[in-house]
Design a protein around this motif. Structure first.
Motif, PDB file in Angstrom:
ATOM      1  N   TYR A   1      33.883  45.110  49.869  1.00  0.00           N
ATOM      2  CA  TYR A   1      35.325  45.057  50.165  1.00  0.00           C
ATOM      3  C   TYR A   1      36.001  46.142  49.325  1.00  0.00           C
ATOM      4  CZ  TYR A   1      34.377  40.441  52.204  1.00  0.00           C
ATOM      5  OH  TYR A   1      33.898  39.404  52.969  1.00  0.00           O
TER       6      TYR A   1
ATOM      7  N   VAL B   1      39.555  45.790  48.051  1.00  0.00           N
ATOM      8  CA  VAL B   1      39.780  44.884  46.905  1.00  0.00           C
ATOM      9  C   VAL B   1      39.516  45.651  45.606  1.00  0.00           C
ATOM     10  CG1 VAL B   1      38.993  42.769  45.759  1.00  0.00           C
ATOM     11  CG2 VAL B   1      39.151  42.832  48.252  1.00  0.00           C
TER      12      VAL B   1
ATOM     13  N   GLU C   1      43.254  37.211  47.745  1.00  0.00           N
ATOM     14  CA  GLU C   1      44.681  36.960  48.030  1.00  0.00           C
ATOM     15  C   GLU C   1      44.977  35.468  48.196  1.00  0.00           C
ATOM     16  OE1 GLU C   1      42.987  39.440  49.159  1.00  0.00           O
ATOM     17  OE2 GLU C   1      44.173  41.155  48.468  1.00  0.00           O
TER      18      GLU C   1
ATOM     19  N   VAL D   1      40.720  37.806  41.684  1.00  0.00           N
ATOM     20  CA  VAL D   1      39.351  38.274  41.968  1.00  0.00           C
ATOM     21  C   VAL D   1      38.360  37.362  41.242  1.00  0.00           C
ATOM     22  CG1 VAL D   1      37.708  40.167  41.529  1.00  0.00           C
ATOM     23  CG2 VAL D   1      39.976  40.679  42.441  1.00  0.00           C
TER      24      VAL D   1
ATOM     25  N   LYS E   1      42.512  47.918  44.961  1.00  0.00           N
ATOM     26  CA  LYS E   1      43.711  47.162  44.584  1.00  0.00           C
ATOM     27  C   LYS E   1      43.584  46.669  43.136  1.00  0.00           C
ATOM     28  CE  LYS E   1      46.460  43.481  46.662  1.00  0.00           C
ATOM     29  NZ  LYS E   1      46.539  42.514  47.743  1.00  0.00           N
TER      30      LYS E   1
ATOM     31  N   LEU F   1      32.769  43.826  45.471  1.00  0.00           N
ATOM     32  CA  LEU F   1      33.757  44.910  45.411  1.00  0.00           C
ATOM     33  C   LEU F   1      33.283  46.132  46.197  1.00  0.00           C
ATOM     34  CD1 LEU F   1      34.994  44.780  41.692  1.00  0.00           C
ATOM     35  CD2 LEU F   1      36.019  43.733  43.706  1.00  0.00           C
TER      36      LEU F   1
ATOM     37  N   TYR G   1      46.123  39.914  40.011  1.00  0.00           N
ATOM     38  CA  TYR G   1      45.060  40.246  40.966  1.00  0.00           C
ATOM     39  C   TYR G   1      43.675  40.123  40.301  1.00  0.00           C
ATOM     40  CZ  TYR G   1      43.072  41.953  45.269  1.00  0.00           C
ATOM     41  OH  TYR G   1      42.358  42.022  46.445  1.00  0.00           O
TER      42      TYR G   1
END
Ligand code: HEM
Length: 535
Positions: free
Chosen positions: A328, A331, A441, A367, A334, A325, A363
């Motif tokens: 990214y 991510v 995703e 993850v 989000k 995390l 989501y």
């Protein structure tokens, strides 16, 4: 070690030699013994030559070995040799040789031919618990039965309050630390250490109503020592010899000493818990039940097995997910937004049933699935062939001599190492060109790639193994992941220290799991320093 077939062939040849050439008076027992030993050895060498020449593994290339004597025994830097574990290897050999295992894995499981466990499983057997779930066959089924019911989703639902209490306690104390630290510079924490305490406590509290965090006894320190990579050349060789001669485990030695001490201390706790009686539901009562039936040793073994199977694995995967995390950040944002929106819409904190429902928080679910795919903390599985078998390959491979093979011959006793993390879970031929990237995703897409759909294991990934030994703690791990990660992301922003510092973090395979370590300091305890900010 010579196997029984060599001894038998040697004995038969000795009998034949005596029958045809021996003069009964001249044959002394010592001569017969020597003859038996040497003929057995000759048969063993012939067998080895056959395997070497006809089983094809010799033609398959492997990664450079860091040590002539130890091969990859001391650990493998995943970053440096990403394919290092993608190898079929011979049971008697330390040196992986092939790049074909992901294909083997693809077909090995459906065939169901790999019936017993290999080197790594024995390793666990020796060091962790000799009577635990590491057994095979009927004995394994007998020991698995009482524990399996404890980790089904309804039992985990009962235990979820304990998980929320633990993470909320950790969040509160971390908030205090950050506030006391003030605004000067970045506040750094060792994420691995914090998560390790949480996951060990999560399993110890739910399994046997004992809090490792609150304990002043020797257990926390013993667990800490077990997590360190203190393998010297001597202990590595000793471990190797013990794999071949398991009864050596009965002779006190440095490898088994620390485990024996832990078993002794946990035994005291188990007795104490038994005296006090059942104080919660789920696994705890089932283990106590076993102790009460006079199966104290088995119960203690199971406690230890569950403690290790259920703490290090989840600690590593949650820690690495938080690391991802930070790499990214989009991510991370989000994920936080999905959680915040949900809380805002409901006007209250998220409940456990909601967290684990993929339709309500898709989501978060994606993850977690992506973490389980890319960051498998048990990076490889091993199975030993029980019978001679031909394993068809999903993708034919071309050997260095130019020959293309579409199947591999496996002899009884050979161990197949099946790479999960850097093999089938992240193979571009299966998952597509972005297979190595962390892309949650992909799980939100309507359809997964066709080859992924062909992998008929839970969640299409081998992270929890498969078959009779499929991980018992999946539901527990899902809840733990979602409760811990969502609570942390809602309260803190995690980021990497400077790019330069990040280069020093390596994910290192040592023992059965992958852990983060600092480059050049791999022998020190595993660690993951990250910057953390209060939201
Ligand atoms: C993300 C976290 C976890 C991972 C990656 C993981 C992975 C695995 C793997 C690969 C196996 C061996 C499967 C095989 O050989 O086919 C296993 C077995 C096992 N796991 Fe897990 N595990 C996790 C969490 C847990 C938790 C939380 C518990 C307990 C609460 C647990 C309990 C067990 C037990 C008892 C076994 C032995 C099963 C048997 O031999 O019958 N695991 N796990």
């Amino acid at each position: 070690m010579l196997d029984w077939t060599s001894w038998l062939a040697g004995l038969t040849s000795t009998a034949v030699i005596i029958r045809f050439f021996g003069q009964s008076n001249d044959w002394k027992w010592v001569t017969i013994g020597a003859l038996w030993l040497s003929t057995s050895f000759i048969f063993y060498c012939l067998q080895a030559m056959y395997r070497w020449n006809f089983v094809m593994l010799k033609d398959l290339s492997g990664p450079p070995s860091p040590s002539f004597f130890l091969g990859h025994m001391e650990g493998i830097h995943l970053d440096e040799y990403p394919k290092a574990i993608s190898h079929v290897m011979n049971n008697d050999d330390l040196f992986p040789r092939s790049e074909a295992t992901r294909q083997v894995l693809q077909t090995a499981f459906p065939n169901g031919v790999f019936v017993s466990e290999g080197m790594y499983q024995q390793n666990l057997d020796i060091t962790v618990v000799s009577k635990c779930l590491m057994n095979t066959g009927e004995e394994h089924r007998r020991q698995r039965r009482p524990v399996s019911g404890a980790f089904i989703p309804p039992s985990v639902q009962e235990l979820s309050d304990t998980l929320f209490d633990l993470i909320n306690g950790m969040v509160e104390s971390l908030k205090d630390e950050i506030i006391n630290f003030g605004n000067e510079g970045e506040f750094m924490i060792d994420v691995l250490k914090r998560i390790q305490i949480l996951t060990t406590d999560a399993i110890s509290r739910t399994a046997f109503a004992y809090s490792i965090q609150d304990s002043t006894g020797p257990i926390p320190e013993l667990l800490d020592r077990l997590g360190k990579l203190d393998e010297s050349l001597f202990t590595v060789i000793l471990q190797l010899i013990m794999n071949k001669i398991p009864w050596l485990v009965n002779i006190p030695n440095p490898v088994t000493k620390k485990w024996a001490r832990l078993r002794f201390e946990l035994g005291k706790v188990a007795d104490d818990v038994w005296e006090k009686g059942v104080v919660n539901k789920g696994l705890h009562s089932k283990l106590l039940d076993a102790i009460g039936r006079g199966e104290r040793d088995i119960a203690i073994s199971q406690i230890m097995g569950v403690l290790f199977a259920g703490s290090e694995t989840t600690a590593n995967i949650i820690t690495e997910a938080i690391h991802k995390l930070t790499l990214y950040p989009e991510v991370q944002k989000k994920l936080r937004k999905e959680l915040q929106d949900f809380i805002e819409a409901k006007g209250r904190p998220i409940e456990h049933e909601e967290l684990i429902n993929p339709n309500l928080l898709p989501y978060l679910d994606a993850v977690m699935k992506e973490a389980l795919r890319c960051l498998a903390s048990v990076p490889q599985l091993s199975r030993q062939a029980g019978v001679h078998t031909t394993v068809p390959l999903e993708f034919p491979i071309t050997l260095p001599n130019g020959r293309t093979v579409s199947e591999i011959q496996v002899e009884p006793g050979q161990t197949i190492l099946m790479p999960v993390r850097d093999g089938i879970n992240t193979c571009p031929d299966i998952w597509g060109p972005d297979a190595k990237k962390f892309v949650p995703e992909r799980w939100l897409d309507e359809k997964l790639p066709p080859l992924v759909e062909k992998i008929k294991v839970p969640g299409h990934v081998f992270t929890f193994g498969d078959g009779p030994k499929l991980c018992l703690g999946r539901a527990f791990a899902y809840s733990e992941f979602k409760i811990f990660v969502s609570t942390l992301v809602l309260n803190f922003e995690f980021s990497t220290p400077s790019a330069e510092d990040m280069k020093t973090i390596v994910f290192h395979l040592s023992g059965p799991t992958v852990k983060p370590r600092l480059k050049g300091r791999e022998r020190e305890a595993a660690t993951l320093p990250l910057a953390v900010k209060l939201l």
